[in-house]
Write an enzyme that holds these catalytic residues in place. Structure first.
Site, PDB file in Angstrom:
ATOM      1  N   VAL A  54       0.848  -1.183   0.000  1.00  0.00           N
ATOM      2  CA  VAL A  54       0.000   0.000   0.000  1.00  0.00           C
ATOM      3  C   VAL A  54       0.886   1.236   0.000  1.00  0.00           C
ATOM      4  O   VAL A  54       1.834   1.342   0.787  1.00  0.00           O
ATOM      5  CB  VAL A  54      -0.930   0.029   1.237  1.00  0.00           C
ATOM      6  CG1 VAL A  54      -1.885   1.216   1.142  1.00  0.00           C
ATOM      7  CG2 VAL A  54      -1.706  -1.272   1.343  1.00  0.00           C
TER       8      VAL A  54
ATOM      9  N   ASP B  22     -13.382  -9.954   8.360  1.00  0.00           N
ATOM     10  CA  ASP B  22     -11.991  -9.702   8.761  1.00  0.00           C
ATOM     11  C   ASP B  22     -11.919  -8.486   9.683  1.00  0.00           C
ATOM     12  O   ASP B  22     -11.091  -7.593   9.493  1.00  0.00           O
ATOM     13  CB  ASP B  22     -11.113  -9.484   7.529  1.00  0.00           C
ATOM     14  CG  ASP B  22      -9.627  -9.683   7.836  1.00  0.00           C
ATOM     15  OD1 ASP B  22      -9.319 -10.280   8.885  1.00  0.00           O
ATOM     16  OD2 ASP B  22      -8.792  -9.237   7.036  1.00  0.00           O
TER      17      ASP B  22
END
Length: 814
Positions: free
Chosen positions: A500, A610
């Site tokens: 990222v 998640d």
């Protein structure tokens, strides 16, 4: 945060139910309290909300559908707070009206209680409807995103009855959980007030309706309804204060001295007895202003009420200061001592009407008075503030109607200008491409790429997404430019999907760019799932999708950039400023709101799958957004209890029932959220092999201490002295319920949210000074992207299946 036009009392309504009218000296002759959809009366601390059936004579048509939350949810919610009137709802499938007989004409409060839940085929989060009273439109095509909302209106009833009508929008339905119609004291709302910023100097309010938008108590103190004669909630001003560093807080409610006017009906001593005051301990602050920012809906006028009470000046002191709304002067020299006959502790309030504006923010400021450039001793403060929206010329309090005429005019103007510009652009393009004929081949190739992008196709022309559902598709070149060709200097996180990066688009918008790694096992499936999921959502507590790229075998997702990274980093990293206990509670509440929206906002539940502290992100204002939907799944069909699917998630957060049976439900998210709650309390990872064997698993360790009544021993040492015993006990109880072995024994996310709001209310405001310190630390320290990187505190090697981006935010919330 509340949106303009809405009082988000949430958990505080439980306190409102604790009022006893007579004991507080106010006993209105019109006092209708209705528990809508209930077959029995609900007595809540000596206030009786009558069953809906008791009003059958005034409800027309009488046909209705009674919806009840299932008994399991009831037990979880009512065990901690008295939310009885939110357990049922009245659903209207056609236009229906309540007609209330009015004993005394005058101003009445109309309070509407909304708490959406799912009952049979009715998902109340999808309800869309309008509400009107007398000739006024209160709500138009209104839809509740989730959570618990109370809308409060003030109407001047001049007849013998008040008609309240609920009208479903096309192909939808309406609902309400409870409502109140109560007569107000005569002195509460003026007949008119001084207007500022307009040609009028005075405006009458007698024929207009009002909606309470903000009601704030200064002094960093929340005032609960049981401390207000008229059962009003006053929010603390702390979160609205623009420059906290110039403020100090004063509390002396015993010094307040009511007289014939104003009375305690205007505001209680708990409001007049607290103040936010200009801190003059540093000379550089003596010419500063105290400023609060509030979101409002543009196009409306507002009644703004200022509350003042001098509790600490000396006889020789001068108490004169300036008052502003935005850039308009309310008073150049408010002489409070003169206005209160020099009586220390005597309250004073001032009403003004603010002109309609296109500015979505209202700034309220008070500052020291000066003459000839010399500042008199700057005793500058404010005790309370109320902002009420005024109905417009269309007798509406709804922004959609307010803007309808402007929208029509805008469409006409826009079409005219658009056609003209299109003609000019066509001529310019024609001349341009005529001169650049030699670039025709390159141009044609570019057109093919853009055509595929518009249709949601990959570079081979294969459709991946419906163009009607997915946001903007970015060219790879634009992403490479924004990330300096994926420079490692801009790396802010590494997860199971890939790396990222922080990026900056050409318009200076900061973004987070998640680039799929070629070796990623999650690959195309997670890429597609996350984009399709995020394209459906627009919620303030869910991270927003900006765009994507699937060019040249790249799989890239672009999100809003979250300035303060993940909750996980703030809990574990010693390099980041600590989070106060109150801020941790607020983060839990925000995350619960995001999950509640996922579970209730569509026909099928969206299961995140998640939930973990690494996927709970914080923007520049420390507002929470739930992130990473690559593993998300739609919930079971109506006739099913679960979804059978392979186990995915992060070790330590997995629902044991899902792990052993591969049966996924929304209660799997609840379990994971319970783990996060204990992370927040204890400030340690869910699995830590470096600890003694009995402490390696956070869940086992925390649950054992909870069962033994030893929670105080596992509280994060950085929270020493911040956590009240009753708050700790309640918070631990909620987390423990989330971690029940069987999903059926766990509360819903909605019930968890209710309980967390209650915990936040129990905590009060003492922890806010720590939060202020935290914010100041964030503002004054320089934290690099690497320091905020999620990779700096990694998951246990090999067990995290989706570690997303960190540090993402945009300047404005969606």
């Amino acid at each position: 945060m509340m949106r303009g036009g809405t009082i988000r009392l949430l958990i505080w309504v439980s306190s409102a139910f604790c009022l006893i009218f007579g004991s507080l000296g106010f006993d209105p002759v019109d006092n209708f309290l209705i528990d809508c959809g209930s077959s029995t009366n609900q007595t809540v601390s000596n206030r009786v909300f009558l069953a809906d059936g008791s009003y059958s004579a005034v409800l027309s048509p009488p046909q209705k559908i009674i919806a009840k939350i299932n008994s399991n949810s009831n037990s979880n919610s009512s065990s901690s707070i008295d939310s009885a009137v939110f357990q049922t709802a009245l659903i209207f499938t056609e236009a229906s009206s309540y007609t209330f007989p009015i004993s005394k004409q005058g101003r009445h409060w109309v309070r509407l209680y909304f708490s959406p839940f799912v009952h049979n085929s009715y998902n109340m989060s999808q309800a869309k409807f309008s509400v009107s009273a007398q000739t006024f439109t209160l709500l138009k095509d209104y839809q509740i995103e989730g959570g618990f909302i109370i809308k409060e209106y003030i109407l001047n009833v001049t007849s013998s009855s008040l008609v309240l009508t609920f009208t479903p929008s096309s192909n939808s339905f309406a609902f309400v959980n409870a409502l109140e119609v109560v007569l107000l004291p005569d002195e509460l709302i003026p007949e008119g007030a001084r207007a500022i910023g307009s040609k009028e100097t005075e405006q009458s309010l007698s024929q207009l309706a009002l909606e309470t938008v903000w009601r704030v108590n200064m002094g960093n103190k929340t005032v609960s309804p049981q401390n207000d004669t008229l059962w009003r909630f006053w929010d603390s001003d702390y979160s609205y204060l623009k420059y906290e560093g110039v403020a100090t807080y004063v509390s002396k409610p015993e010094a307040v001295k009511f007289s014939a006017s104003p009375t305690k009906y205007i505001a209680p001593s708990s409001v007049y007895g607290t103040a936010t005051m200009l801190d003059t301990t540093k000379e550089t602050r003596m010419n500063a202003n105290l400023t609060w920012n509030f979101d409002v809906e543009h196009g409306f006028k507002y009644l703004v009420r200022f509350h003042f009470c001098d509790m600490m000046s000396k006889p020789a002191d001068t108490v004169i200061f300036k008052v502003f709304i935005n850039d308009l002067s309310v008073s150049d020299s408010l002489d409070l001592k003169n206005l209160t006959s020099n009586v220390l502790g005597r309250p004073y309030f001032m009403d003004v009407i603010m002109r309609a504006s296109d500015n979505p923010t209202m700034n309220i400021s008070v500052g020291p008075y000066s003459t000839d450039g010399a500042y008199i001793y700057p005793i500058t403060f404010l005790n309370g503030l109320e902002i009420m929206k005024i109905s417009n010329s269309r007798s509406s309090l709804d922004v959609s109607l307010s803007n309808s005429s402007k929208m029509k005019l805008g469409v006409i103007v826009g079409l005219t200008v658009g056609v003209f510009l299109a003609i000019v652009l066509a001529i310019v393009l024609f001349l341009f491409y005529r001169r650049r004929g030699q670039a025709h081949a390159i141009h044609s190739k570019t057109e093919d790429v853009m055509a595929n992008a518009e249709e949601g196709k990959d570079t081979n022309g294969t459709a991946m997404f419906s163009a009607s559902k997915i946001g903007y598709r970015f060219p790879l070149a634009a992403i490479q430019e924004a990330t300096e060709n994926f420079s490692e200097n801009l790396l802010i996180g590494v997860g199971g999907f890939g790396k990222v990066y922080k990026g900056v688009l050409r318009d200076n918008t900061k973004v987070a760019v998640k680039r799929g790694a070629p070796q990623s096992k999650q690959g195309v499936a997670e890429f597609r799932t996350e984009i399709e999921m995020l394209s459906q959502f627009r919620h303030r507590h869910l991270v927003s999708l900006i765009g994507y790229c699937d060019e040249k075998d790249e799989l890239i997702i672009i999100y809003e950039y979250m300035e303060n990274g993940s909750l996980k980093n703030h809990l574990y990293s010693s390099d980041l400023p600590r989070l106060s206990w109150r801020k941790r509670l607020e983060i839990c509440v925000g995350a619960a709101k995001g999950l509640h929206y996922l579970h209730t906002s569509s026909e099928k539940t969206i299961i995140h799958r998640d939930v973990k502290s690494a996927n709970i992100l914080l923007d520049e204002n420390l507002m929470v957004k739930v992130a990473d939907f690559g593993l998300s799944k739609t919930g079971p069909e109506i006739d099913q209890t679960h979804v059978s699917t392979a186990v995915k998630g992060s070790f330590g957060y997995l629902d044991p029932e899902y792990l052993t049976r591969q049966q996924l439900t929304e209660k799997s998210d609840v379990y994971s959220f319970g783990v996060v709650m204990f992370e927040v309390l204890c400030g340690r990872p869910v699995i830590d092999p470096s600890l003694p064997r009995e402490e390696v698993s956070l869940v086992e360790w925390a649950m054992k201490r909870h069962q033994n009544g030893q929670l105080e021993e596992i509280v994060d040492p950085r929270l020493a002295g911040q956590v009240k015993p009753d708050t700790l006990r309640k918070f631990g109880d909620v987390a423990a319920k989330c971690l029940a072995e069987r999903g059926v024994d766990r509360p819903s996310v909605g019930d968890v949210l209710w309980n967390l709001e209650f915990v936040l209310q129990l905590e009060g405001n003492e922890g806010r000074s720590d939060h202020a310190s935290h914010v100041n630390d964030l503002e004054t320290s320089t934290v690099s992207a690497a320091e905020l990187s999620m990779g700096s505190v990694g998951d246990i090697a090999g067990v995290s299946m989706s570690k997303v981006f960190a540090q993402m935010v945009r300047e404005e919330m969606r």
